[in-house]
Design a protein around this motif. Structure first.
Motif, PDB file in Angstrom:
ATOM      1  N   ASP A 193       0.834  -1.209   0.000  1.00 25.18           N
ATOM      2  CA  ASP A 193       0.000   0.000   0.000  1.00 25.18           C
ATOM      3  C   ASP A 193       0.870   1.262   0.000  1.00 25.18           C
ATOM      4  OD1 ASP A 193      -2.187  -1.647   0.024  1.00 25.18           O
ATOM      5  OD2 ASP A 193      -2.602  -1.416   2.166  1.00 25.18           O
ATOM      6  N   THR A 194       1.993   1.193   0.728  1.00 23.36           N
ATOM      7  CA  THR A 194       2.926   2.334   0.743  1.00 23.36           C
ATOM      8  C   THR A 194       3.521   2.518  -0.659  1.00 23.36           C
ATOM      9  OG1 THR A 194       3.424   1.805   3.042  1.00 23.36           O
ATOM     10  CG2 THR A 194       4.927   3.318   1.930  1.00 23.36           C
ATOM     11  N   ALA A 195       3.818   1.407  -1.311  1.00 28.12           N
ATOM     12  CA  ALA A 195       4.366   1.488  -2.677  1.00 28.12           C
ATOM     13  C   ALA A 195       3.347   2.093  -3.638  1.00 28.12           C
ATOM     14  CB  ALA A 195       4.809   0.105  -3.142  1.00 28.12           C
ATOM     15  N   VAL A 196       2.068   1.746  -3.466  1.00 28.62           N
ATOM     16  CA  VAL A 196       1.020   2.349  -4.308  1.00 28.62           C
ATOM     17  C   VAL A 196       1.050   3.866  -4.141  1.00 28.62           C
ATOM     18  CG1 VAL A 196      -1.473   2.600  -4.623  1.00 28.62           C
ATOM     19  CG2 VAL A 196      -0.489   0.330  -4.304  1.00 28.62           C
ATOM     20  N   MET A 197       1.166   4.301  -2.890  1.00 32.36           N
ATOM     21  CA  MET A 197       1.200   5.747  -2.613  1.00 32.36           C
ATOM     22  C   MET A 197       2.403   6.408  -3.310  1.00 32.36           C
ATOM     23  SD  MET A 197       1.723   7.493   1.098  1.00 32.36           S
ATOM     24  CE  MET A 197       3.440   7.002   1.144  1.00 32.36           C
ATOM     25  N   PHE A 198       3.574   5.763  -3.219  1.00 31.82           N
ATOM     26  CA  PHE A 198       4.755   6.348  -3.863  1.00 31.82           C
ATOM     27  C   PHE A 198       4.615   6.326  -5.389  1.00 31.82           C
ATOM     28  CE2 PHE A 198       7.130   5.638   0.197  1.00 31.82           C
ATOM     29  CZ  PHE A 198       7.521   6.946   0.378  1.00 31.82           C
ATOM     30  N   LYS A 199       4.034   5.240  -5.917  1.00 33.75           N
ATOM     31  CA  LYS A 199       3.886   5.170  -7.381  1.00 33.75           C
ATOM     32  C   LYS A 199       2.965   6.290  -7.871  1.00 33.75           C
ATOM     33  CE  LYS A 199       2.894   2.191 -11.289  1.00 33.75           C
ATOM     34  NZ  LYS A 199       2.628   0.864 -11.820  1.00 33.75           N
TER      35      LYS A 199
END
Ligand code: CP
Length: 341
Positions: free
Chosen positions: A44-50
């Protein structure tokens, strides 16, 4: 986008608590040690960064002043470059340690080398090594975060995470999906990290390849073992095609590459016999004509380059969680790993 135009865009500033609640690990050594919730937190954190870095806004300076060391003792294109880029996008400094030009050649030990880098005030060490357990050894000697970027055939947690991210992005929740890991399971750190991550998130895993590269013993980890790709093909929602790692093999595991490709390469004929929305992954580097034909590698169902794009967001998330937890005094597992010294 020209250089002058992009430099006028203000960096995105993340809102809310830093780091997100729920992350307390000092190190990332394998997905085996994470809960399903912790894996979802990284994704979910990676989704935010993407999402935050799409378009012109590439930099999010949430690790400004941090220093990340890349300690690679095996070759890498994707992992090393994307960890470097991820750290820079977060505003951190990056040190690409070169083993061949370091004082290792004067007899300095691996641990002394790492402790000297730590003494310079680095915040995290990203390590790749041919010997399984090297990141765990480092974690037992260092106070700073250690991130496993691949240790021999043992584990490659960020590869597992970016593979799972890519599946989730295309197909949604992993629960109930059937994922075939095809190829050189015996020597694949990617297979092991996929196995832990996928099963924790509720996917069914089938390991498939020649009997010399896929042992029936894997069944005790709750996965299915098959030596017949054509038999499992209609049931799979995802195929992750693993490279034959000749460099790790003492003897040739099959008579010829041609025979291997005949039995296990993903090709157009097999694509026609698979589910319409089958997704194809490969961790790279790929060998076109061995585990996958060139046309299938480049077809719309292939996520091979999406995986590389997603790897950047996943590594931003991992660096932010590891360094953010440490900066905020939230880590709890340093004594566990220290106890293994
Ligand atoms: N998939 C992967 O780990 O690629 P590199 O060896 O190029 O880093």
């Amino acid at each position: 986008m020209s250089q002058s135009k992009s430099s006028t865009v203000a960096p995105v500033v993340l809102q809310g608590d830093l780091p997100p609640r729920g992350w307390t690990h000092r190190h990332l050594l394998d997905l085996e040690e994470l809960t399903a919730e912790e894996i979802r937190l990284i994704l979910d954190t990676a989704v935010m960064f993407k999402e935050a870095t799409q378009g012109c806004r590439k930099k999010i300076d949430v690790l400004s002043g941090a220093a990340i060391v890349n300690l690679f003792f095996e070759n890498s294109t994707r992992t090393k470059t994307s960890f470097s880029l991820a750290a820079r996008r977060l505003g951190a400094d990056v040190i690409d340690f070169s083993a061949s030009t370091s004082s290792l050649s004067k007899g300095e030990s691996f641990i002394d080398t790492a402790k000297n880098l730590e003494a310079m005030g680095v915040d995290a060490v990203v390590v790749r090594h041919g010997t399984p357990g090297t990141p765990h050894l480092l974690a037992s000697h260092l106070d700073v975060g250690v991130i496993n970027a691949g240790d021999g055939p043992h584990a490659h947690p960020t590869q597992g995470l970016l593979d799972i991210f890519s599946i989730r992005e295309r197909l949604g929740d992993l629960k109930g999906l059937t994922v075939g890991l095809v190829g050189d399971i015996a020597h694949s750190r990617t297979a092991r990290s996929n196995l832990w991550g996928l099963t924790k998130l509720g996917a069914k895993v089938i390991l498939c390849g020649p009997p010399t590269l896929v042992s029936d013993g894997w069944q005790e980890f709750g996965v299915e073992v098959s030596h017949d790709l054509d038999a499992i093909l209609p049931r799979c929602d995802v195929l992750n095609l693993l490279r034959i790692q000749f460099e790790r093999q003492k003897t040739r595991p099959f008579p010829s590459v041609r025979e291997y490709a005949h039995l296990y390469a993903m090709n157009q004929d097999r694509l026609r016999r698979a589910k319409d929305d089958l997704v194809i992954l490969a961790p790279g580097p790929i060998n076109r004509g061995v585990e996958v034909t060139a046309d299938v590698a480049d077809c719309p169902q292939s996520l091979i380059l999406d995986q590389v794009t997603n790897g950047l967001a996943v590594r931003m998330a991992v660096l932010w969680l590891i360094c953010g937890a440490q900066r905020n005094g939230l880590t709890r597992d340093s004594s566990e790993h220290k106890g293994q010294k």
